[in-house]
Design an enzyme around this catalytic site. Structure first.
Site, PDB file in Angstrom:
ATOM      1  N   LEU A  38       0.888  -1.161   0.000  1.00 13.25           N
ATOM      2  CA  LEU A  38       0.000   0.000   0.000  1.00 13.25           C
ATOM      3  C   LEU A  38       0.924   1.206   0.000  1.00 13.25           C
ATOM      4  O   LEU A  38       2.001   1.173   0.615  1.00 13.25           O
ATOM      5  CB  LEU A  38      -0.877   0.014   1.257  1.00 13.25           C
ATOM      6  CG  LEU A  38      -1.947  -1.080   1.367  1.00 13.25           C
ATOM      7  CD1 LEU A  38      -2.719  -0.951   2.685  1.00 13.25           C
ATOM      8  CD2 LEU A  38      -2.922  -1.013   0.192  1.00 13.25           C
ATOM      9  N   ASP A  39       0.524   2.280  -0.653  1.00 11.15           N
ATOM     10  CA  ASP A  39       1.352   3.499  -0.668  1.00 11.15           C
ATOM     11  C   ASP A  39       1.530   4.003   0.757  1.00 11.15           C
ATOM     12  O   ASP A  39       0.728   3.696   1.650  1.00 11.15           O
ATOM     13  CB  ASP A  39       0.666   4.593  -1.494  1.00 11.15           C
ATOM     14  CG  ASP A  39       0.536   4.204  -2.952  1.00 11.15           C
ATOM     15  OD1 ASP A  39       1.298   3.335  -3.404  1.00 11.15           O
ATOM     16  OD2 ASP A  39      -0.347   4.778  -3.625  1.00 11.15           O
ATOM     17  N   LYS A  40       2.536   4.845   0.922  1.00 14.21           N
ATOM     18  CA  LYS A  40       2.834   5.393   2.253  1.00 14.21           C
ATOM     19  C   LYS A  40       1.601   6.091   2.857  1.00 14.21           C
ATOM     20  O   LYS A  40       1.327   5.979   4.049  1.00 14.21           O
ATOM     21  CB  LYS A  40       4.003   6.377   2.127  1.00 14.21           C
ATOM     22  CG  LYS A  40       4.546   6.890   3.430  1.00 14.21           C
ATOM     23  CD  LYS A  40       5.804   7.693   3.179  1.00 14.21           C
ATOM     24  CE  LYS A  40       6.256   8.387   4.449  1.00 14.21           C
ATOM     25  NZ  LYS A  40       7.426   9.252   4.224  1.00 14.21           N
TER      26      LYS A  40
END
Ligand code: URA
Length: 247
Positions: free
Chosen positions: A106-108
């Site tokens: 998952l993106d930051k």
């Protein structure tokens, strides 16, 4: 240094009882470590080396761990990083000794469901493009998401690198028209996992994702009781459901 872990954690990880039951059993002299009765349930043991027995039966330390994490924003989906906190940094030593890793990324700034495991085979199968494991997200999107977007996502949209996405199911949950710009709250299910896919799908229709949360992956649904930054082991049923995805 060898990894050590509390005796009661080893037994509870193995599903043999609750921490309080194990404490009682230890007091009753039902647990031995290397043939010695151990009454201290908090004793540090080396689970791979020590011979732990409950009621005379060897406790075989299990190999795999499966954790559901509600990923908070600001941490990255990696096992180590020089600058940022990783999802593995959120775990206690008791889980970290299993050397879990995130299944996919998952993106930051994305929050929500992330599976952590050391089961490479299951991870590989869940991520395999051939399996089309559905992933569902909730997002806030700046822009007036409408019927034309639902239709475009259903057919497939062209991302910035020319890739045409597989059919995805978009549902509009609500619109907030109180501010200078319309913000749409949506749910989106995709069956693939290209880099920044959800954000890039909305970019392709001229809109911007400002909040993104994953709520499910295959049959695994984010536990609403799990606060961001918290995690728990999968239940037997959850694990069985995930394993079925690969059949
Ligand atoms: N799509 C994105 O754009 N970001 C994520 O973190 C997951 C899916």
């Amino acid at each position: 240094m060898r990894n050590t872990i509390r005796l009661d954690k080893v037994l509870s990880h193995m599903g043999l009882g609750t921490r309080s039951e194990i404490k009682k059993w230890a007091k009753q002299g039902r647990i031995t470590v290397n043939d010695r009765v151990v009454k201290d349930n908090g004793l540090q043991v080396q689970p791979e080396e020590d011979i732990i027995m409950l009621d005379g039966e060897r406790v075989h330390y299990r190999e795999f761990i499966y954790l559901m994490l509600n990923k908070p924003a600001g941490v990255i989906s990696a096992t180590e990083d020089r600058h940022d906190q990783t999802v593995i940094d959120l775990l206690d030593d008791e889980e970290r000794i299993f050397e879990p890793f995130p299944v996919g990324r998952l993106d930051k700034d994305t929050v929500g469901l992330l599976l952590l495991t050391n089961d490479g085979k299951l991870s590989h199968e869940l991520l395999s493009p051939r399996r089309h494991v559905p992933k569902t997200y909730i997002a806030n999107v700046v822009g007036d998401v409408g019927e034309s977007d639902i239709a475009a996502f259903m057919v497939g949209v062209t991302l910035d690198d020319g890739y045409v996405t597989k059919p995805a199911e978009l549902t509009i949950l609500s619109h907030d028209r109180s501010g200078p710009e319309v913000v749409s709250r949506i749910q989106l299910t995709i069956t693939e996992g290209k880099f920044h896919q959800v954000k890039r799908m909305f970019e392709s229709v001229g809109k911007k994702v400002v909040y993104l949360q994953r709520i499910s992956m295959g049959s695994l649904i984010l536990d609403s009781a799990l606060e961001e930054g918290h995690y728990r082991e999968l239940t037997k049923e959850e694990l069985a459901g995930l394993k079925q995805e690969r059949e």
